[in-house]
Write a protein that holds these residues in place. Structure first.
Motif, PDB file in Angstrom:
ATOM      1  N   PRO A 127       0.821  -1.220   0.000  1.00  0.00           N
ATOM      2  CA  PRO A 127       0.000   0.000   0.000  1.00  0.00           C
ATOM      3  C   PRO A 127       0.853   1.267   0.000  1.00  0.00           C
ATOM      4  N   GLN A 128       1.950   1.244   0.772  1.00  0.00           N
ATOM      5  CA  GLN A 128       2.840   2.404   0.816  1.00  0.00           C
ATOM      6  C   GLN A 128       3.506   2.615  -0.543  1.00  0.00           C
ATOM      7  N   ALA A 129       3.960   1.516  -1.160  1.00  0.00           N
ATOM      8  CA  ALA A 129       4.599   1.619  -2.476  1.00  0.00           C
ATOM      9  C   ALA A 129       3.597   2.056  -3.538  1.00  0.00           C
ATOM     10  N   ALA A 130       2.331   1.661  -3.365  1.00  0.00           N
ATOM     11  CA  ALA A 130       1.296   1.998  -4.348  1.00  0.00           C
ATOM     12  C   ALA A 130       0.996   3.485  -4.399  1.00  0.00           C
ATOM     13  N   CYS A 131       1.518   4.270  -3.433  1.00  0.00           N
ATOM     14  CA  CYS A 131       1.372   5.722  -3.514  1.00  0.00           C
ATOM     15  C   CYS A 131       2.105   6.258  -4.739  1.00  0.00           C
ATOM     16  N   HIS A 132       3.001   5.446  -5.292  1.00  0.00           N
ATOM     17  CA  HIS A 132       3.639   5.780  -6.565  1.00  0.00           C
ATOM     18  C   HIS A 132       2.701   5.271  -7.664  1.00  0.00           C
ATOM     19  N   PRO A 133       2.079   6.160  -8.470  1.00  0.00           N
ATOM     20  CA  PRO A 133       1.031   5.769  -9.418  1.00  0.00           C
ATOM     21  C   PRO A 133       1.337   4.556 -10.300  1.00  0.00           C
ATOM     22  N   PRO A 134       2.548   4.423 -10.892  1.00  0.00           N
ATOM     23  CA  PRO A 134       2.789   3.231 -11.732  1.00  0.00           C
ATOM     24  C   PRO A 134       2.647   1.924 -10.952  1.00  0.00           C
ATOM     25  N   ILE A 135       3.097   1.920  -9.692  1.00  0.00           N
ATOM     26  CA  ILE A 135       2.970   0.711  -8.878  1.00  0.00           C
ATOM     27  C   ILE A 135       1.505   0.441  -8.571  1.00  0.00           C
ATOM     28  N   PHE A 136       0.747   1.481  -8.250  1.00  0.00           N
ATOM     29  CA  PHE A 136      -0.676   1.294  -7.967  1.00  0.00           C
ATOM     30  C   PHE A 136      -1.389   0.657  -9.157  1.00  0.00           C
ATOM     31  N   ARG A 137      -1.090   1.141 -10.359  1.00  0.00           N
ATOM     32  CA  ARG A 137      -1.800   0.621 -11.537  1.00  0.00           C
ATOM     33  C   ARG A 137      -1.465  -0.843 -11.799  1.00  0.00           C
ATOM     34  N   ILE A 138      -0.217  -1.228 -11.570  1.00  0.00           N
ATOM     35  CA  ILE A 138       0.173  -2.623 -11.788  1.00  0.00           C
ATOM     36  C   ILE A 138      -0.485  -3.529 -10.750  1.00  0.00           C
ATOM     37  N   VAL A 139      -0.442  -3.127  -9.485  1.00  0.00           N
ATOM     38  CA  VAL A 139      -1.075  -3.906  -8.422  1.00  0.00           C
ATOM     39  C   VAL A 139      -2.572  -4.010  -8.678  1.00  0.00           C
ATOM     40  N   ASP A 140      -3.180  -2.902  -9.080  1.00  0.00           N
ATOM     41  CA  ASP A 140      -4.620  -2.875  -9.335  1.00  0.00           C
ATOM     42  C   ASP A 140      -4.989  -3.799 -10.492  1.00  0.00           C
ATOM     43  N   GLU A 141      -4.138  -3.847 -11.509  1.00  0.00           N
ATOM     44  CA  GLU A 141      -4.395  -4.719 -12.658  1.00  0.00           C
ATOM     45  C   GLU A 141      -4.333  -6.186 -12.248  1.00  0.00           C
ATOM     46  N   ILE A 142      -3.412  -6.524 -11.348  1.00  0.00           N
ATOM     47  CA  ILE A 142      -3.317  -7.904 -10.860  1.00  0.00           C
ATOM     48  C   ILE A 142      -4.574  -8.264 -10.067  1.00  0.00           C
ATOM     49  N   PHE A 143      -5.057  -7.344  -9.236  1.00  0.00           N
ATOM     50  CA  PHE A 143      -6.282  -7.582  -8.491  1.00  0.00           C
ATOM     51  C   PHE A 143      -7.479  -7.730  -9.432  1.00  0.00           C
ATOM     52  N   LYS A 144      -7.486  -6.938 -10.478  1.00  0.00           N
ATOM     53  CA  LYS A 144      -8.582  -7.030 -11.452  1.00  0.00           C
ATOM     54  C   LYS A 144      -8.618  -8.411 -12.100  1.00  0.00           C
ATOM     55  N   ASN A 145      -7.447  -8.899 -12.497  1.00  0.00           N
ATOM     56  CA  ASN A 145      -7.383 -10.234 -13.100  1.00  0.00           C
ATOM     57  C   ASN A 145      -7.812 -11.318 -12.115  1.00  0.00           C
ATOM     58  N   ALA A 146      -7.426 -11.153 -10.853  1.00  0.00           N
ATOM     59  CA  ALA A 146      -7.837 -12.118  -9.830  1.00  0.00           C
ATOM     60  C   ALA A 146      -9.355 -12.118  -9.665  1.00  0.00           C
ATOM     61  N   LEU A 205      -5.771  11.766  -4.891  1.00  0.00           N
ATOM     62  CA  LEU A 205      -6.221  10.372  -4.913  1.00  0.00           C
ATOM     63  C   LEU A 205      -6.986  10.021  -6.190  1.00  0.00           C
ATOM     64  N   LYS A 206      -7.767  10.952  -6.690  1.00  0.00           N
ATOM     65  CA  LYS A 206      -8.570  10.640  -7.871  1.00  0.00           C
ATOM     66  C   LYS A 206      -7.713  10.374  -9.102  1.00  0.00           C
ATOM     67  N   ALA A 207      -6.430  10.807  -9.065  1.00  0.00           N
ATOM     68  CA  ALA A 207      -5.542  10.607 -10.211  1.00  0.00           C
ATOM     69  C   ALA A 207      -5.115   9.149 -10.377  1.00  0.00           C
ATOM     70  N   TYR A 208      -5.376   8.323  -9.373  1.00  0.00           N
ATOM     71  CA  TYR A 208      -4.973   6.923  -9.447  1.00  0.00           C
ATOM     72  C   TYR A 208      -6.004   6.065 -10.185  1.00  0.00           C
ATOM     73  N   PHE A 209      -7.133   6.652 -10.504  1.00  0.00           N
ATOM     74  CA  PHE A 209      -8.219   5.904 -11.128  1.00  0.00           C
ATOM     75  C   PHE A 209      -8.508   6.462 -12.524  1.00  0.00           C
ATOM     76  N   PRO A 210      -9.204   5.693 -13.373  1.00  0.00           N
ATOM     77  CA  PRO A 210      -9.464   6.136 -14.750  1.00  0.00           C
ATOM     78  C   PRO A 210     -10.116   7.508 -14.803  1.00  0.00           C
ATOM     79  N   PRO A 211      -9.670   8.357 -15.710  1.00  0.00           N
ATOM     80  CA  PRO A 211     -10.180   9.739 -15.764  1.00  0.00           C
ATOM     81  C   PRO A 211     -11.665   9.829 -16.080  1.00  0.00           C
ATOM     82  N   GLN A 212     -12.216   8.859 -16.844  1.00  0.00           N
ATOM     83  CA  GLN A 212     -13.626   8.928 -17.202  1.00  0.00           C
ATOM     84  C   GLN A 212     -14.552   8.639 -16.014  1.00  0.00           C
TER      85      GLN A 212
END
Length: 554
Positions: free
Chosen positions: A286-305, A341-348
Motif C-alpha cells: 500500500p505504501q509503495a502503491a502511492c507511486h502511481p505506476p505501482i498502484f496501476r500494476i497492483v490494481d491490474e493484478i487484483f482485477k485479473n484475480a 487520490l482521484k488521479a490513481y483511477f481512470p479519468p472517465q
C-alpha cells in the motif's frame, strides 16, 4: 521430498568421508581424486542449497546434522573452492545456516564461525589467501580474534562500497567517471550469497537506490530477484524507500510480491479484517502503491484475480481492505506526493471516484447514495468494459455496499429503491436489463417481507425463512448473495432478530454451505463498527458473539 532428503543424508556421509580423506593427504593421487569428484560434488552442493533455502538455520541443522563439518572442510580445500561455481554455492549454503536472531551462545558461536568461513572464501583468491599462517599472525598482532577480525572485515568492505556508491551520485544524479556500471553490476552479483547477513543490509539498500548514468539496468536480475525473494520470506528487513526502488526498477519482483500477498491472504484463515489489514500493511505494497505506476500494476493484478475467481466475496473484500490501507498510506504521506487520490483511477470515472472517496464512516448522506447510483447507472448505456470498470471501482470501496444494506433497513420506503439498485449493481454488474429487473423484483419482495417483521419483538426461524423464500427454485446466485446480506443485517438491527440470530446462523445459514460468505459479511461489519469506534451497542456485541460461534464451529 522425504525420499530426496534420505538420499541427501546418505550422500552427506559419503562426501564428509571424502573431505576428511582429502584433508589428511596432499599426495598427487589425493589431488587427482579431488579433481575427479569435483563435478559430482558441485552437483551435490547445489542440491544441498536447494533444500537449505527453504529452511531456517535450526531446521537445517536438525535435518542435516553433518552439514557444518562438511562445509567447514570443503571451504578450506583450495581445489574445491577454485572449481567452477563451488565457491559461490558454498557461500550460499553458509548464509542459509546463519541465524539472523541468535537465541543462545551456540548460535552466536555458529554465526562467528560462518562469518569466518565467508571472509576466508571472499579472500581465497587474493594474496591473503596464499598465506593463511601469515594472515593468522597478522590478525593476532592486531589484537583481534579471527571471528572479530572477519566480522569487522565484512563491515569495512560494506562501508567502503556504500561510500563508493553514494559518492558516485550528487543530488540523485550519476557522476560519470567514478564507478562504472559494470563494477556496480559485479558488486550486486557479489552480494547474492550474502543477502541474509545483517551487516550487508546497508550495501543492499545503497545498491537498490543507486541509478547508473544510462537507461539500462545496472543491477543484475539475479540480485534483484534474490533480494525480493528473501524480503518476501521475511529473512531481511529493508527500508520502504529501498523496496519501492526495487519494485520500480524490476517489474517481475513487484508482480511476485503482489501475487505473494494475494496468495497469503487467500490461504490464511484470519479472524478479523484488522489481521488482514495488518498483513497488507506489512507487505509495504500500500505504501509503495502511492507511486502511481505501482498502484496501476497492483490494481491490474487484483482485477485479473477478480475476473478469474468470478468475483467471489473473499477477493472483493481483499481489494476493499487493500484500498483502505492504500488511502490511509496516501493521506499519511500526502505532503510527499503531488498526485490527488482521484488521479490513481481512470479519468472517465472521476465524478464517481470523488463520490466514493467521501469517508463512509461519517454521517449518512442519502444524496451521496443517489449520486453513486446515478453515476453507476449511466454506465449501463455504454460498453461492457465501461460497465466493468465502474463496478471494479465500486468494489474498491465495498464498505458502501454494507452501509447501503444497513440504511436500507433503517430508511423510509421511498429511498429503498435507491439502495436496492445499488446492491443489485454490486452483486450483478451485467448489462442485462431483464436479469437486473428480476433481481430487483425478488430483492424488493424479500425486503418488504422483512420490513413487516422489523419491529416485531418476538420472531421465529420459520418467520424469517418464509420472508426469505422464493416462489421459484431458480434464484440467481447474485440474488442469493444479496438476500443473505439483507438477512444478516436484519438479525443485527431488527427488534427481535438478535434473539434468534445464533439459532438462525447455526441451523439455516450453515446448512446451506455458506459459512465462509456469512463469516466474511460479519467480519466486514465488525471492522466497520471498529472504525466507527462503536463498542457497547447491541449490534456490536451480537456481531462478536456470532463470529465467536462461527470460529468455534470451524
Amino acid at each position: 521430498m522425504a525420499q530426496d532428503n534420505a538420499v541427501l543424508k546418505l550422500s552427506f556421509q559419503y562426501w564428509l568421508d571424502k573431505a576428511v580423506e582429502w584433508g589428511q593427504t596432499t599426495t598427487l593421487e589425493s589431488q587427482q581424486d579431488v579433481c575427479l569428484h569435483l563435478p559430482k560434488l558441485q552437483e551435490f552442493l547445489q542440491q544441498i542449497y536447494e533444500s537449505l533455502k527453504h529452511m531456517n538455520s535450526t531446521t537445517a541443522v536438525q535435518r542435516f546434522p553433518l552439514i557444518g563439518q562438511l562445509l567447514g572442510r570443503l571451504c578450506w580445500n583450495p581445489f574445491v573452492v577454485g572449481y567452477d561455481e563451488s565457491q559461490k554455492t558454498l557461500m550460499w549454503c553458509l548464509c542459509c545456516l546463519y541465524s539472523n536472531e541468535p537465541q543462545n551462545p551456540v548460535e552466536l558461536k555458529a554465526n562467528s564461525w560462518i562469518l569466518s568461513l565467508l571472509c576466508h572464501l571472499l579472500s581465497s583468491s587474493s594474496e591473503w589467501g596464499a598465506n593463511e599462517a601469515g594472515t593468522g599472525t597478522f590478525i593476532s598482532a592486531l589484537g583481534y580474534t579471527s571471528a572479530d577480525y572477519y566480522s569487522k572485515l565484512i563491515k569495512n568492505i560494506v562501508l567502503s562500497l556504500v561510500t563508493e556508491l553514494k559518492g558516485n551520485q550528487f543530488n540523485g544524479l550519476n557522476v560519470q567517471g567514478r564507478v562504472s556500471d559494470n563494477h556496480v553490476n559485479v558488486v550486486s552479483l557479489f552480494c547474492v550469497p550474502l543477502i541474509t547477513l545483517p551487516d550487508v543490509t546497508p550495501l543492499l539498500e545503497a545498491l537498490l537506490t543507486y541509478h547508473g548514468g544510462g537507461s539500462q539496468e545496472v543491477l543484475s536480475s539475479e540480485f534483484l530477484e534474490a533480494v525480493n525473494e528473501t524480503f518476501l520470506k521475511k529473512k531481511i528487513a529493508l527500508s520502504e524507500s529501498a523496496i519501492l526502488s526495487l519494485w520500480l526498477r524490476h517489474l517481475p519482483s513487484l508482480e511476485k510480491a503482489t501475487l505473494h500477498l494475494f496468495g497469503r491472504l487467500i490461504s490464511t484463515q484470519t479472524s478479523s479484517l484488522e489481521e488482514v489489514a495488518c498483513i497488507i500493511r506489512e507487505s509495504l505494497l500500500p505504501q509503495a502503491a502511492c507511486h502511481p505506476p505501482i498502484f496501476r500494476i497492483v490494481d491490474e493484478i487484483f482485477k485479473n484475480a477478480l475476473l478469474e475467481t468470478g468475483g467471489t466475496p473473499e477477493v472483493m473484500t481483499i481489494i476493499q481492505v487493500f484500498t483502505q490501507c492504500f488511502v490511509q498510506a496516501h493521506q499519511k504521506d500526502n505532503k510527499q506526493h503531488k498526485f490527488p487520490l482521484k488521479a490513481y483511477f481512470p479519468p472517465q470515472q472521476q465524478h464517481l471516484v470523488i463520490a466514493l472517496l467521501k469517508h463512509p464512516f461519517g454521517k449518512f448522506c442519502l444524496e451521496l447514495f443517489g449520486a453513486l447510483t446515478e453515476s453507476a447507472f449511466s454506465f449501463i448505456f455504454l460498453s461492457y468494459t465501461d460497465l466493468f470498470e465502474s463496478w471494479f471501482l465500486f468494489v474498491h470501496f465495498g464498505e458502501w455496499a454494507d452501509i447501503a444494506v444497513e440504511q436500507l433497513l433503517k430508511s423510509e420506503d421511498e429511498s429503498a429503491d435507491t439502495f436496492l439498485w445499488l446492491l443489485a449493481f454490486y452483486y450483478n454488474p451485467h448489462n442485462d436489463k431483464e436479469q437486473r429487473t428480476q433481481i430487483l423484483v425478488e430483492a424488493r419482495a424479500v425486503y418488504d417481507r422483512l420490513m413487516m417483521l422489523f419491529s416485531c419483538t418476538t420472531l421465529s426461524i420459520t418467520d424469517l425463512q418464509a420472508a426469505a423464500s422464493t416462489k421459484t427454485d431458480k434464484r440467481q446466485p447474485c440474488t442469493k448473495h444479496l438476500v443473505r446480506h439483507l438477512l444478516i443485517n436484519f438479525l443485527l438491527f431488527s427488534s427481535g432478530g438478535h434473539k434468534i440470530a445464533q439459532e438462525f446462523i447455526s441451523h439455516v445459514i450453515l446448512a446451506s454451505n455458506t459459512t465462509n460468505e456469512v463469516f466474511g459479511l460479519l467480519i466486514r461489519t465488525a471492522y466497520r463498527f471498529n472504525q466507527l469506534g462503536l463498542k457497547n451497542q447491541r449490534a456490536v456485541k451480537l456481531v462478536n458473539e456470532l463470529l465467536q460461534e462461527l470460529r468455534f464451529m470451524d
